[in-house]
Design a protein around this motif. Structure first.
Motif, PDB file in Angstrom:
ATOM      1  N   UNK A 328      10.696 102.876  17.022  1.00  0.00           N
ATOM      2  CA  UNK A 328      10.379 102.129  18.126  1.00  0.00           C
ATOM      3  C   UNK A 328       8.919 102.336  18.211  1.00  0.00           C
ATOM      4  N   UNK A 329       7.974 101.738  19.261  1.00  0.00           N
ATOM      5  CA  UNK A 329       6.922 102.465  18.794  1.00  0.00           C
ATOM      6  C   UNK A 329       6.324 103.458  20.129  1.00  0.00           C
ATOM      7  N   UNK A 330       5.083 103.097  20.259  1.00  0.00           N
ATOM      8  CA  UNK A 330       4.343 104.212  21.103  1.00  0.00           C
ATOM      9  C   UNK A 330       3.063 103.458  21.154  1.00  0.00           C
ATOM     10  N   UNK A 331       2.220 103.377  22.417  1.00  0.00           N
ATOM     11  CA  UNK A 331       1.103 102.535  23.125  1.00  0.00           C
ATOM     12  C   UNK A 331       0.115 103.710  23.779  1.00  0.00           C
ATOM     13  N   UNK A 332      -1.158 104.221  22.957  1.00  0.00           N
ATOM     14  CA  UNK A 332      -1.300 104.883  24.494  1.00  0.00           C
ATOM     15  C   UNK A 332      -3.047 104.273  24.583  1.00  0.00           C
ATOM     16  N   UNK A 333      -3.187 104.693  25.503  1.00  0.00           N
ATOM     17  CA  UNK A 333      -3.940 103.691  27.060  1.00  0.00           C
ATOM     18  C   UNK A 333      -4.853 105.308  27.595  1.00  0.00           C
ATOM     19  N   UNK A 334      -6.089 104.275  28.352  1.00  0.00           N
ATOM     20  CA  UNK A 334      -6.700 105.322  28.884  1.00  0.00           C
ATOM     21  C   UNK A 334      -5.974 106.429  29.940  1.00  0.00           C
ATOM     22  N   UNK A 335      -5.442 105.198  30.694  1.00  0.00           N
ATOM     23  CA  UNK A 335      -5.069 106.828  31.986  1.00  0.00           C
ATOM     24  C   UNK A 335      -3.230 106.308  31.516  1.00  0.00           C
ATOM     25  N   UNK A 336      -3.000 106.014  30.678  1.00  0.00           N
ATOM     26  CA  UNK A 336      -1.572 106.519  30.580  1.00  0.00           C
ATOM     27  C   UNK A 336      -0.591 106.160  28.740  1.00  0.00           C
ATOM     28  N   UNK A 337       0.517 106.084  29.016  1.00  0.00           N
ATOM     29  CA  UNK A 337       1.120 105.805  27.747  1.00  0.00           C
ATOM     30  C   UNK A 337       2.496 105.096  27.732  1.00  0.00           C
ATOM     31  N   UNK A 338       2.661 104.637  27.128  1.00  0.00           N
ATOM     32  CA  UNK A 338       3.957 103.766  27.123  1.00  0.00           C
ATOM     33  C   UNK A 338       4.762 103.947  25.888  1.00  0.00           C
ATOM     34  N   UNK A 339       6.389 103.789  25.534  1.00  0.00           N
ATOM     35  CA  UNK A 339       6.817 104.170  24.491  1.00  0.00           C
ATOM     36  C   UNK A 339       7.956 103.428  24.751  1.00  0.00           C
ATOM     37  N   UNK A 340       9.006 102.831  23.454  1.00  0.00           N
ATOM     38  CA  UNK A 340      10.108 102.036  23.666  1.00  0.00           C
ATOM     39  C   UNK A 340      11.244 103.027  23.208  1.00  0.00           C
ATOM     40  N   UNK A 341      11.594 104.178  23.396  1.00  0.00           N
ATOM     41  CA  UNK A 341      12.777 105.429  23.304  1.00  0.00           C
ATOM     42  C   UNK A 341      13.437 105.758  24.051  1.00  0.00           C
ATOM     43  N   UNK A 342      12.560 105.767  25.556  1.00  0.00           N
ATOM     44  CA  UNK A 342      12.753 105.394  27.174  1.00  0.00           C
ATOM     45  C   UNK A 342      12.155 104.438  27.758  1.00  0.00           C
ATOM     46  N   UNK A 344       9.512 103.672  29.092  1.00  0.00           N
ATOM     47  CA  UNK A 344       8.527 104.079  30.407  1.00  0.00           C
ATOM     48  C   UNK A 344       7.349 104.046  30.395  1.00  0.00           C
ATOM     49  N   UNK A 345       6.623 104.557  30.950  1.00  0.00           N
ATOM     50  CA  UNK A 345       5.117 104.246  30.938  1.00  0.00           C
ATOM     51  C   UNK A 345       4.553 105.678  31.992  1.00  0.00           C
ATOM     52  N   UNK A 346       3.984 106.849  31.723  1.00  0.00           N
ATOM     53  CA  UNK A 346       3.480 107.776  31.632  1.00  0.00           C
ATOM     54  C   UNK A 346       2.453 107.288  32.257  1.00  0.00           C
ATOM     55  N   UNK A 347       1.930 108.296  33.247  1.00  0.00           N
ATOM     56  CA  UNK A 347       0.356 108.851  33.303  1.00  0.00           C
ATOM     57  C   UNK A 347       0.027 110.154  31.966  1.00  0.00           C
ATOM     58  N   UNK A 348      -1.284 110.597  31.995  1.00  0.00           N
ATOM     59  CA  UNK A 348      -1.670 111.618  31.640  1.00  0.00           C
ATOM     60  C   UNK A 348      -1.339 112.803  31.851  1.00  0.00           C
ATOM     61  N   UNK A 349      -1.194 113.396  33.094  1.00  0.00           N
ATOM     62  CA  UNK A 349      -0.471 113.864  33.238  1.00  0.00           C
ATOM     63  C   UNK A 349       1.427 114.301  32.857  1.00  0.00           C
ATOM     64  N   UNK A 350       1.700 113.112  32.509  1.00  0.00           N
ATOM     65  CA  UNK A 350       3.406 112.831  32.339  1.00  0.00           C
ATOM     66  C   UNK A 350       4.220 113.084  33.862  1.00  0.00           C
ATOM     67  N   UNK A 351       3.400 112.412  34.499  1.00  0.00           N
ATOM     68  CA  UNK A 351       4.365 111.452  35.567  1.00  0.00           C
ATOM     69  C   UNK A 351       4.786 110.313  35.238  1.00  0.00           C
ATOM     70  N   UNK A 352       6.386 109.378  35.187  1.00  0.00           N
ATOM     71  CA  UNK A 352       6.878 108.546  35.485  1.00  0.00           C
ATOM     72  C   UNK A 352       6.047 107.598  36.236  1.00  0.00           C
ATOM     73  N   UNK A 353       4.909 106.975  35.419  1.00  0.00           N
ATOM     74  CA  UNK A 353       4.590 105.573  36.298  1.00  0.00           C
ATOM     75  C   UNK A 353       5.773 104.443  37.221  1.00  0.00           C
ATOM     76  N   UNK A 354       6.325 104.346  35.914  1.00  0.00           N
ATOM     77  CA  UNK A 354       7.394 103.087  35.765  1.00  0.00           C
ATOM     78  C   UNK A 354       8.355 103.405  34.415  1.00  0.00           C
ATOM     79  N   UNK A 355       9.618 102.423  34.293  1.00  0.00           N
ATOM     80  CA  UNK A 355      10.911 102.931  34.257  1.00  0.00           C
ATOM     81  C   UNK A 355      11.754 101.675  34.144  1.00  0.00           C
ATOM     82  N   UNK A 356      11.821 101.065  33.069  1.00  0.00           N
ATOM     83  CA  UNK A 356      13.021  99.766  33.439  1.00  0.00           C
ATOM     84  C   UNK A 356      14.156 100.233  34.085  1.00  0.00           C
TER      85      UNK A 356
END
Lengths: 450, 503
Positions: A328-342, A344-356
């Protein structure tokens, strides 16, 4: 032809102006709303490609297809194509070995009512030429990857649309060949799709759009993995020549597969490059061979890729039984992160901003198999007469893999500039289904390159 | 009714004027457009470009004579792409200039040869125009080397200001002396066919000719007596640069120095014995050549294009080799002769160039005058006003008081010293045989070259290598350690230490 080109260019520039106007207009509107914490796109819409992913390709004229490379991936890809579109006729098959070809041929006849006549079944290392010359519109190229650049060049020369299974280059020379052929294919209005199927996988495509729209902010780094057990190998059989054995056992030989970092893990490296839109500038890597049985490859790599502006990607891959799996893959950004396992995009506090929303996708679409959807996209471009190129981007991902590999093999830090200009050429001079000079096929030892 | 009549008449009259005006405007626009277009045809270009060679070489070039049958017109390369003000501005400028030249200048007075050189071509060929037509830099049939070069161009064009014509100078005008490929074979001397069998014997401190056995390289060595001199220039010297001071008293031991800059004949002898076709990792080559116990050096790879720039070889100075290549030449010469050859130190170089003089040049005359009048300086120096923008054979000039030729002008010459702007400030007065700064990034080059103005070919004028810039077009990674791609007027001469036991 000339007339058409000019019209197309004019049209493109006009649509670009419209696009810019649209973007400017929209952002003006958005800022007028006074919302402060709005997302800043990484790239303006229109500057990146987003595939349409309908369940099935549009109808159109019958397309004649040839298949070069009747192994596991080839037999799968041809079926994927038949599931992706109607009006496809399998016209010719090619493989180095008759037994592999016969399997595919029988399957096509029994399950798909596609009967390929004897005189359109070609055996040998030059089978690709005969398949491509058999009056086909499109070709699926799924031989071991070292042959891909040569096959793609021939198909393009003959004006045939190509599906290139990844990886599409295992060395810098192959990379350069693909880059040039890709441009030539575009000039001929050809459609080229590569087997990086995550580009046609609904959750990835949606995440890609969210990231480009700025949901995780600027990308600052990432981690990508392909860790699994041993893949497969073939013991040498009585009567197999050097050439036959290596080609049948190809996922274990550097020159044929590019090693597993290129052959398999390129998928994950490619995802990061796709999201970031840039190639690495430097790679430092470790690698080793502990338990692989045949061939001259490693069975694990760990690479630190460095990109412009100090962005790092850690890539690791392993093919060793009894170890933890992780793909899988994990990408970190300045405002959050995305991973291909679930997905999901989470913000830096862990809140889910988007989920497929898998359920919604299942409700909306019947076809969710990326291996089929990539063929839908391919056929749609062909039937619409729209040139399309995935080869250049995939070649760049492959060269990134090659960079990581060479960094591990040599123990030296390898730069993109050096790699892209390198004379490294994996194709053996004495390639044949017969005795070959095996003395060069040794497991690399870091620190001994000079 | 009358009122309406009047208005109608007025209207009609106005309308008539309007229509007439419109018609006149259209006619003017059409005529203007006609002349604007006509002035961009090949025929109108050639009306003022009254040297038929330009048209002839164009017709022999790829831009006229190619398999696709496409013809590229003058303005497609020599003006920016159409459709913006830059095109119009450049057209007006070049048009006025050409008309002016046609009316006021004689064809014979114009140095057409130098107009073929890259330095001039970049001023009259627009890279944006190249790319206007060449939308695909990876066309069918491109070689792997071509792809490497064009990938390099794509990545670096903006950063390094790369030009298409840096490598494709003959695209629009055929030049039989231009080559867009790797050199094959080893050029042989056209002037000297003798293959030497014995080494020169050096028994006294006198001029001698070094003959390298097995080659036709003969290097005339001049005995330069040791002595004291003042390095640098006084602050009152015209055209002086800051790095030429402060002046210091320096003592130099005797040495031999090659009478002329190392010639192509001599350089190809070295190349023929040491060259290697394939590229070897530069670190490996350097490590090999640095070993004290080797009996043969590893020499240059084949150059790309014609390193002589199509100007001729023979006795003309060898060009465009790197400082490292010049050092390896010295190592080769030392191994082949048993004598110790090396590049001159900057102090030795200036001492030799001055030949006992302490003025701006080793001959009399005023700098200001040399900027216009070549009568005196032209007898000694190949520089901007007498070079026709290329190197010349040593026979063209007279020697300096030590018997050395072309110390000033023709090509710049490498010294062994690292360059530092304040190098002379680091010297002690009375210092003997200084070697220059201990470390640095660029090497000293001295003596100016064929395109330099009089002020730059003074005895004290200093300069230095520009390593990265001189390699900016080289698409290879790692770049060549043997040949520079972006400098022409660079060469070297060798010195030989006086063998022991000779006074």
């Amino acid at each position: 032809m000339e007339e058409n080109k000019i019209n197309r260019r004019d049209f493109l520039s006009k649509s670009a102006i419209l696009g810019v106007t649209g973007v400017v207009g929209t952002s003006a509107l958005l800022s007028a709303c006074g919302k402060k914490d709005t997302m800043v796109p990484l790239r303006p819409k229109g500057e990146y490609y987003v595939p349409e992913l309908p369940d099935k390709a549009i109808d159109g004229k019958e397309l004649k297809v040839g298949l070069v490379g009747c192994g596991g991936r080839g037999s799968g890809a041809i079926v994927n194509l038949l599931n992706a579109a109607d009006g496809i006729k399998v016209v010719a098959l090619g493989d180095t070995f008759p037994d592999r070809l016969a399997n595919v041929r029988n399957n096509l006849k029994e399950k798909y009512n596609q009967d390929v006549p004897d005189d359109k079944c070609f055996i040998g290392l030059d089978a690709y030429k005969k398949v491509i010359d058999a009056g086909i519109d499109m070709v699926i190229l799924t031989t071991p990857p070292v042959f891909r650049p040569e096959h793609f060049a021939y198909a393009t020369q003959k004006g045939v649309h190509s599906f290139l299974e990844k990886p599409i280059a295992v060395d810098p020379k192959g990379y350069r060949s693909i880059i040039a052929t890709a441009k030539q294919a575009q000039a001929k209005n050809l459609c080229v799709v590569t087997g990086t199927q995550r580009h046609h996988q609904r959750p990835y495509v949606e995440a890609f759009q969210k990231i480009q729209e700025g949901m995780i902010g600027e990308i600052t780094g990432g981690n990508v993995y392909w860790n699994q057990g041993m893949l497969w190998y073939r013991e040498r059989q009585k009567g197999w020549s050097d050439g036959e054995w290596m080609i049948r056992d190809w996922v274990n030989w550097k020159w044929l597969s590019g090693d597993h970092i290129v052959e398999q893990h390129v998928h994950n490296i490619d995802v990061f490059l796709w999201m970031l839109g840039k190639h690495p500038v430097k790679a430092t890597a470790f690698g080793a061979r502990h338990r692989r049985i045949t061939g001259d490859q490693y069975d694990q790599f760990s690479v630190d890729f460095e990109f412009e502006n100090g962005i790092h990607l850690h890539s690791m891959c392993r093919q060793i039984d009894g170890t933890s799996s992780n793909v899988g893959e994990y990408v970190q950004g300045t405002k959050g992160s995305w991973n291909s396992y679930d997905h999901e995009i989470k913000d830096l506090q862990g809140n889910v901003l988007w989920k497929f929303d898998e359920e919604a996708a299942k409700a909306q679409f019947k076809q969710n198999d990326p291996y089929v959807l990539e063929h839908v996209d391919w056929v749609n471009h062909i039937r619409k007469g729209e040139a399309h190129d995935e080869a250049e981007a995939t070649a760049i991902s492959c060269l990134a893999g090659v960079m990581g590999r060479e960094a591990a093999y040599t123990g030296e830090t390898v730069t993109w500039d050096a790699m892209s200009a390198s004379s490294l050429d994996y194709m053996p001079a004495d390639l044949k289904i017969g005795p070959m000079d095996m003395s060069g096929f040794t497991v690399p030892v870091p620190g001994t390159a000079k | 009714m009358n009122q309406w009549d009047g208005m109608e008449k007025k209207l009609r009259k106005n309308l008539l004027f309007c229509l007439l005006g419109l018609a006149l405007g259209i006619v003017l626009a059409l005529v203007g457009n006609y002349f604007y277009d006509r002035s961009s045809t090949n025929e109108s270009c050639m009306a003022c470009h009254f040297h038929p060679e330009a048209a002839d070489s164009w017709k022999q070039s790829y831009h006229y004579n190619n398999p696709s049958g496409t013809k590229v017109d003058c303005v497609q390369c020599h003006l920016p792409p159409e459709g913006n003000f830059a095109h119009f501005k450049a057209k007006a400028k070049i048009g006025i200039k050409d008309v002016w030249s046609a009316l006021t200048k004689k064809k014979e007075d114009i140095d057409w040869e130098s107009k073929k050189e890259l330095e001039h071509a970049t001023r009259i060929v627009y890279n944006s125009s190249c790319l206007e037509c060449h939308v695909n830099l990876y066309p069918t049939g491109i070689s792997d080397e071509g792809i490497v070069a064009h990938l390099y161009y794509d990545e670096n064009a903006e950063k390094l200001n790369l030009q298409c014509i840096s490598c494709h100078l003959d695209a629009g005008h055929f030049n039989p002396n231009y080559s867009h490929s790797k050199m094959t074979g080893v050029p042989v001397s056209s002037t000297n066919t003798e293959i030497y069998t014995t080494l020169a014997e050096v028994t006294s401190f006198e001029n001698f000719t070094e003959t390298v056995p097995g080659t036709s390289a003969a290097i005339r060595m001049v005995a330069v007596p040791g002595g004291k001199f003042t390095i640098g220039s006084p602050s009152v010297e015209q055209f002086r640069a800051g790095d030429e001071g402060p002046q210091k008293e320096i003592e130099v031991s005797p040495f031999f120095m090659s009478e002329v800059e190392i010639t192509w004949d001599q350089y190809w002898a070295f190349y023929g014995e040491t060259m290697s076709e394939g590229r070897i990792d530069p670190d490996v080559v350097r490590a090999h050549n640095a070993r004290p116990d080797i009996d043969a050096v590893s020499g240059p790879t084949p150059p790309f294009g014609n390193p002589d720039q199509g100007w001729g070889m023979g006795d003309r100075p060898a060009l465009t080799m790197t400082h490292y290549a010049a050092e390896v030449f010295c190592r080769w010469l030392s191994l082949r002769t048993g004598r110790h050859y090396r590049l001159p130190t900057e102090a030795e170089w200036e001492y030799a160039a001055r030949g006992g003089t302490d003025g701006a040049y080793f001959f009399d005359g005023k700098i200001r005058k040399f900027a216009k009048d070549t009568t005196v300086i032209g007898g000694y120096v190949i520089y901007a006003l007498n070079s026709r923008n290329r190197t010349q054979e040593p026979s063209r000039v007279k020697p300096n008081p030590f018997g050395l030729k072309n110390m000033l002008g023709n090509v710049m010459e490498y010294c062994s010293d690292w360059y530092a702007e304040d190098a002379y400030a680091q010297l002690r007065d009375g210092e003997k045989d200084p070697q220059g700064p201990a470390t640095g990034t660029e090497h000293v080059v001295r003596g100016g070259f064929y395109a330099d103005a009089a002020g730059r070919v003074r005895s004290a004028a200093r300069s230095h290598t520009r390593h990265d810039d001189w390699l900016r077009t080289d698409p290879q990674i790692p770049k060549s350690i043997w040949w520079y791609s972006d400098v022409k007027g660079i060469g070297f001469r060798v010195v030989c230490d006086v063998p022991e036991g000779i006074n």
